[in-house]
Design a protein around this motif. Sequence first.
Motif, short mmCIF file in Angstrom:
data_model
loop_
_atom_site.label_atom_id
_atom_site.label_comp_id
_atom_site.label_asym_id
_atom_site.label_seq_id
_atom_site.Cartn_x
_atom_site.Cartn_y
_atom_site.Cartn_z
N GLY A 173 0.83 -1.19 0.00
CA GLY A 173 0.00 0.00 0.00
C GLY A 173 0.86 1.24 0.00
N ARG A 174 0.27 2.34 0.33
CA ARG A 174 1.00 3.62 0.34
C ARG A 174 2.06 3.65 1.42
NH1 ARG A 174 -3.41 8.25 0.35
NH2 ARG A 174 -1.52 9.52 0.36
N HIS A 175 1.87 2.85 2.46
CA HIS A 175 2.80 2.90 3.58
C HIS A 175 3.78 1.74 3.58
CE1 HIS A 175 0.47 6.18 5.16
NE2 HIS A 175 -0.64 5.45 5.05
N GLY A 176 3.89 1.03 2.48
CA GLY A 176 4.85 -0.06 2.40
C GLY A 176 4.20 -1.41 2.22
N ILE A 177 4.99 -2.44 2.48
CA ILE A 177 4.53 -3.82 2.34
C ILE A 177 4.32 -4.40 3.74
CG2 ILE A 177 5.17 -6.11 1.51
CD1 ILE A 177 6.83 -4.73 -0.64
N TYR A 178 3.21 -5.10 3.93
CA TYR A 178 2.93 -5.68 5.23
C TYR A 178 2.20 -7.01 5.03
CZ TYR A 178 -1.29 -2.96 4.27
OH TYR A 178 -2.38 -2.40 3.68
N PRO A 179 2.30 -7.91 6.01
CA PRO A 179 1.65 -9.22 5.87
C PRO A 179 0.13 -9.11 6.04
CG PRO A 179 2.69 -9.05 8.00
CD PRO A 179 3.07 -7.82 7.25
N SER A 180 -0.59 -10.04 5.41
CA SER A 180 -2.05 -10.07 5.56
C SER A 180 -2.51 -11.51 5.75
CB SER A 180 -2.72 -9.47 4.33
OG SER A 180 -2.52 -10.29 3.21
N ILE A 181 -3.55 -11.66 6.52
CA ILE A 181 -4.17 -12.96 6.75
C ILE A 181 -5.65 -12.81 6.45
CG2 ILE A 181 -4.72 -14.72 8.47
CD1 ILE A 181 -2.22 -13.86 9.98
N SER A 182 -6.19 -13.71 5.64
CA SER A 182 -7.62 -13.67 5.33
C SER A 182 -8.24 -15.03 5.61
CB SER A 182 -7.84 -13.28 3.86
OG SER A 182 -7.27 -14.25 3.01
N LEU A 183 -9.39 -14.98 6.22
CA LEU A 183 -10.14 -16.19 6.52
C LEU A 183 -11.35 -16.25 5.62
CD1 LEU A 183 -10.13 -15.95 10.42
CD2 LEU A 183 -8.66 -17.36 8.99
N GLY A 184 -11.52 -17.35 4.92
CA GLY A 184 -12.68 -17.53 4.07
C GLY A 184 -13.75 -18.31 4.80
N MET A 185 -14.86 -17.67 5.07
CA MET A 185 -15.97 -18.35 5.75
C MET A 185 -17.14 -18.43 4.78
SD MET A 185 -14.75 -19.04 8.69
CE MET A 185 -16.09 -19.40 9.76
N GLY A 186 -17.64 -19.65 4.59
CA GLY A 186 -18.79 -19.85 3.71
C GLY A 186 -20.00 -20.28 4.49
N ALA A 187 -21.11 -20.35 3.82
CA ALA A 187 -22.36 -20.71 4.48
C ALA A 187 -22.68 -22.19 4.33
CB ALA A 187 -23.50 -19.88 3.92
N GLY A 188 -21.73 -23.00 3.89
CA GLY A 188 -21.99 -24.42 3.74
C GLY A 188 -23.01 -24.72 2.67
N SER A 189 -22.78 -24.21 1.44
CA SER A 189 -23.78 -24.38 0.39
C SER A 189 -23.97 -25.84 0.03
CB SER A 189 -23.39 -23.56 -0.84
OG SER A 189 -22.16 -24.02 -1.35
N GLY A 190 -22.94 -26.67 0.16
CA GLY A 190 -23.09 -28.09 -0.11
C GLY A 190 -24.01 -28.75 0.90
N GLN A 191 -23.89 -28.37 2.16
CA GLN A 191 -24.76 -28.90 3.21
C GLN A 191 -26.20 -28.45 3.00
OE1 GLN A 191 -23.00 -27.42 6.78
NE2 GLN A 191 -21.51 -29.08 6.94
N ARG A 192 -26.37 -27.20 2.59
CA ARG A 192 -27.71 -26.67 2.36
C ARG A 192 -28.37 -27.40 1.19
NH1 ARG A 192 -26.74 -21.70 3.09
NH2 ARG A 192 -25.81 -21.32 1.06
N ALA A 193 -27.61 -27.64 0.12
CA ALA A 193 -28.16 -28.35 -1.04
C ALA A 193 -28.51 -29.79 -0.68
CB ALA A 193 -27.16 -28.31 -2.19
N ALA A 194 -27.67 -30.44 0.12
CA ALA A 194 -27.97 -31.82 0.53
C ALA A 194 -29.23 -31.87 1.38
CB ALA A 194 -26.78 -32.39 1.30
N LYS A 195 -29.40 -30.88 2.25
CA LYS A 195 -30.60 -30.82 3.10
C LYS A 195 -31.85 -30.63 2.23
CE LYS A 195 -32.64 -28.14 6.89
NZ LYS A 195 -32.39 -27.06 7.85
N GLN A 196 -31.77 -29.74 1.24
CA GLN A 196 -32.92 -29.50 0.36
C GLN A 196 -33.24 -30.72 -0.48
OE1 GLN A 196 -31.95 -25.89 -1.75
NE2 GLN A 196 -32.75 -24.60 -0.11
N ASN A 197 -32.21 -31.42 -0.97
CA ASN A 197 -32.45 -32.64 -1.75
C ASN A 197 -33.11 -33.72 -0.90
OD1 ASN A 197 -31.37 -31.52 -4.06
ND2 ASN A 197 -29.34 -32.38 -3.74
N THR A 198 -32.64 -33.85 0.34
CA THR A 198 -33.23 -34.84 1.24
C THR A 198 -34.69 -34.50 1.53
OG1 THR A 198 -31.07 -35.25 2.26
CG2 THR A 198 -33.01 -35.93 3.51
N LEU A 199 -34.97 -33.23 1.82
CA LEU A 199 -36.35 -32.82 2.08
C LEU A 199 -37.23 -33.05 0.86
CD1 LEU A 199 -35.94 -29.56 4.18
CD2 LEU A 199 -36.93 -31.71 4.93
#
Length: 131
Positions: A75-101
């Motif tokens: 960025g404007r103030h130099g280089i610095y480390p970053s950590i990102s966490l990817g959080m999802g809503a479990g779309s595979g679980q939601r689709a499996a639940k809908q298919n079962t229902l």
Amino acid sequence: MKALIFGAAAAAAVLTGCASTGKVAPQYINPNTYQSYDCQSLQSEVSRIAKLVEQTQNQQVGLSASGIGIGLTGGRHGIYPSISLGMGAGSGQRAAKQNTLSRLYGEHDAMVVSARQKGCAFAQGMKIYGE
């Protein structure tokens, strides 16, 4: 007067929402599959399916971690480390639940239709998910 009409419309919307199966449509299952069942067997299967539907509806679809990213960002103030966490809503679980229902709703509907065709007493006042 407007408040009374609005209140009645809101109550009707709430009651309609309670009676529906949500966005899950029943999967078609041929009622002829259950033609060899007698009324007692159909009644026990319908109650078993109803319990499975209730259990499946009460399942919680939790968040799922989809990855952790570690990198460098500049960025404007130099280089610095970053950590990102990817959080999802479990779309595979939601689709499996809908298919079962969907499958369970279809099995329930097919059993009730078959019971109605046989003239079983328990199915006379019972609604199917498609009605």
